[in-house]
Design an enzyme around this catalytic site. Sequence first.
Site, short mmCIF file in Angstrom:
data_model
loop_
_atom_site.label_atom_id
_atom_site.label_comp_id
_atom_site.label_asym_id
_atom_site.label_seq_id
_atom_site.Cartn_x
_atom_site.Cartn_y
_atom_site.Cartn_z
N GLN A 1 0.77 -1.11 -0.39
CA GLN A 1 0.08 0.05 -0.10
C GLN A 1 1.21 1.30 -0.10
OE1 GLN A 1 -4.32 -1.76 1.95
NE2 GLN A 1 -2.50 -0.89 3.11
N ASN B 1 -3.10 3.47 -0.21
CA ASN B 1 -3.28 2.91 1.88
C ASN B 1 -4.64 3.02 2.64
OD1 ASN B 1 -2.91 2.29 3.67
ND2 ASN B 1 -1.80 4.69 4.14
N ASP C 1 2.49 -8.92 10.24
CA ASP C 1 2.76 -7.32 10.11
C ASP C 1 3.69 -7.54 9.23
OD1 ASP C 1 1.15 -5.85 11.42
OD2 ASP C 1 2.11 -5.59 12.79
N ASP D 1 6.76 -5.40 10.16
CA ASP D 1 7.73 -5.10 10.09
C ASP D 1 8.24 -6.22 11.22
OD1 ASP D 1 5.83 -3.75 11.97
OD2 ASP D 1 6.95 -2.01 12.37
N ASP E 1 -8.09 -6.10 14.59
CA ASP E 1 -7.63 -7.31 15.19
C ASP E 1 -8.16 -7.43 16.48
OD1 ASP E 1 -6.81 -5.33 16.57
OD2 ASP E 1 -4.57 -6.27 16.14
N HIS F 1 8.99 -8.02 17.12
CA HIS F 1 8.70 -6.54 16.88
C HIS F 1 8.86 -5.40 17.99
CE1 HIS F 1 4.64 -4.02 15.60
NE2 HIS F 1 4.59 -4.58 15.21
#
Length: 685
Positions: free
Chosen positions: A245, A274, A300, A302, A413, A437
């Site tokens: 995105q 996005n 995710d 990252d 979530d 993370h």
Amino acid sequence: MTTAETAVAAGSPDAASAWQEIQRVVLPATGQEDVVPLYVDAGSSHGVRLVEDDTLYRKPRKPDEKLNLVSSQATEAHYEDFLSRESMAVRPGQHVSFGTYFNAFPASYWRRWTAVRRVRLVVETEGRGTVVVYRSNARGHLQRVASRAVDGRQRAEFELDLSPFGDGGWYWFDLNASRDGIELVRAHWDARPGQAHTGDTARRGSVMVEITTLNKPGYCIENAKQFAAHPEVLERISEILIVDQGTDQVRDHPEFAAVEAALGGRLRVIEQSNLGGSGGFARGMFEAVEGGYDYVLLLDDDVVVEPESIVRLVTFADHCKKPTLVGGHMFDLHARTILHAYAEVVDPYRITPEIPRIDMRLRHDFVDSNLRQTPWLHRRADADYNGWWMCLIPTAVIREVGLSLPLFIKWDDIEYGLRAKKAGFPTVSLPGAGLWHVSWEDKQDDIGWQAYFYARNRLVAALLHSPFAHGGRVLRESFQVDVKHLFSMQYYAEALRSIALADVQRGPDVLHADLPSKLPDAVALRSQYSEAQFRDDVDEFPAPHSAEAPRGIDAAGSPTKKELIPWAAKAFARQLTRAVAPEAAEHPQAHLAHKDNKWWRLTNYDSVVITNAEGTASSWYRRRPELLKPGIAKSAAVHAGLWRDWDALAARYREAAARVTSMEAWRATFAEHTRSDGGRNRGKH
């Protein structure tokens, strides 16, 4: 032998085909020395070093040799002893335990959520020593179950009962080496096929791994390389979908072509506008249903994944008695032995995320206290939801309850876990499945542009799921947050919250249309507020100057309940009546560290420069009395309106939920915002 186990001799007539591997022992990958305690514990289960030759202990040559004996032995695992991802050497006389986060077997979770009632531990060794099997109960009490002396190349098998693990407990094994040492060749846990939601646990569900990314192509490439480097993991993955995105795109990464080739046709990239995390993850859900997969694993971008975790999540889900969301835990990327998020629930009265029990400790460091030494880790922790940093969702659940709400970020979530739970689909946060993370300890995104999404999405979740009149404490706490922002000179955050509450009242049918516009709108508003504009060098601001040092409650602690009401009343009166100091417009009164950015501290200032949570920049907070009284009055009126209209508004959101989260609604949104789709709807690999 005990009634809890039956040792099976190697080569016995037991039908090997009746057992399926459900968890294997793994060791840290090359270059991961800092996470060894999550895989191997070289300390003793009972605080005593086990040494086969105790001659020196019985007859020390010097008095102090007896005292120093234990500490003279190796107490840490040596990285050079790790021979592969599955094998390691145990040095002569050393005792190594696999009662660790990644290698103990979470028996109570298998007992509660699957039909499996007996497991088999298989330990293959080379050399002379002893294999000792332990278990724990929900109170963290350790119990020796069985042992086997081994010599040469051996395969020790232990059949173990899961019946006693109703509330908690783990199984694990230790290796005690002889004076010549011993090598762990391989170890794994097996289960017999049984009845599960698939009808037959011999069937292995197909999985799409979906990664949502925004301008982080390097992370995506590194995780894709990890999958390619572990064929045993890649074997369980049907397709890897990256929903890109951003403007710094994954396809443009110099290693993309090589990674795409290494993944053997499993990699697909969709480029879309996005639409936030919820738009990216909803795309993954959508594509998994359209492609006919059994599961979608949301990740995710990252993160650094322990690859074996993927196999464990899917294997556990295959064995669950009903379709179940299965999530992984989060470790801190910058302090990798610290467990940052374990199991999470939602307080129904406040609609806020909580830990399930007061004895649980956030940010637990396994260097300080390993699994065997930490009682709260032995009691099963049941979750309401799992963060979408790593969450496996059966497509059967998606077909039943829909896709993500179009919330952009925050609460997507949590809301989905509550929605699935209400429909009868539980969430399990599975120990032994995790990733690394960046933690949110060093962030304060509730005062930046994300403040809009925090405010709006929490209220939306409360309207959909709160069982209490007027959402319990949600509206009261929301008003309190507004007041704190105004007292703290955080006018940008308060402006965003005001817009958010107005948007909640607009109803659910604008959520899809608002997806691409709310972030640009929030960022554009930032230019009107000095505290929202950051500079890298604090010296770019004027030097601090104050004619009078601020007075008030010290930053070391918040006001007590006894102090709070009278102190807040005085602070409110002072902010309304006290004129801004003349010099405050030209000079900040002080420079404050981020830890001092507390509302009870900031009420004492007219002008102050504060470092951000990451420590990378600073901004200038300036008191604007003309915004305080109107801001509080407006917030009070909006919250009064929400209180009055709560039932009707909740009915609107609940009636629209299935429509807003449907495949059809998201199909229209994706059609409008997709830039490119490589190999759309490719289906099962």
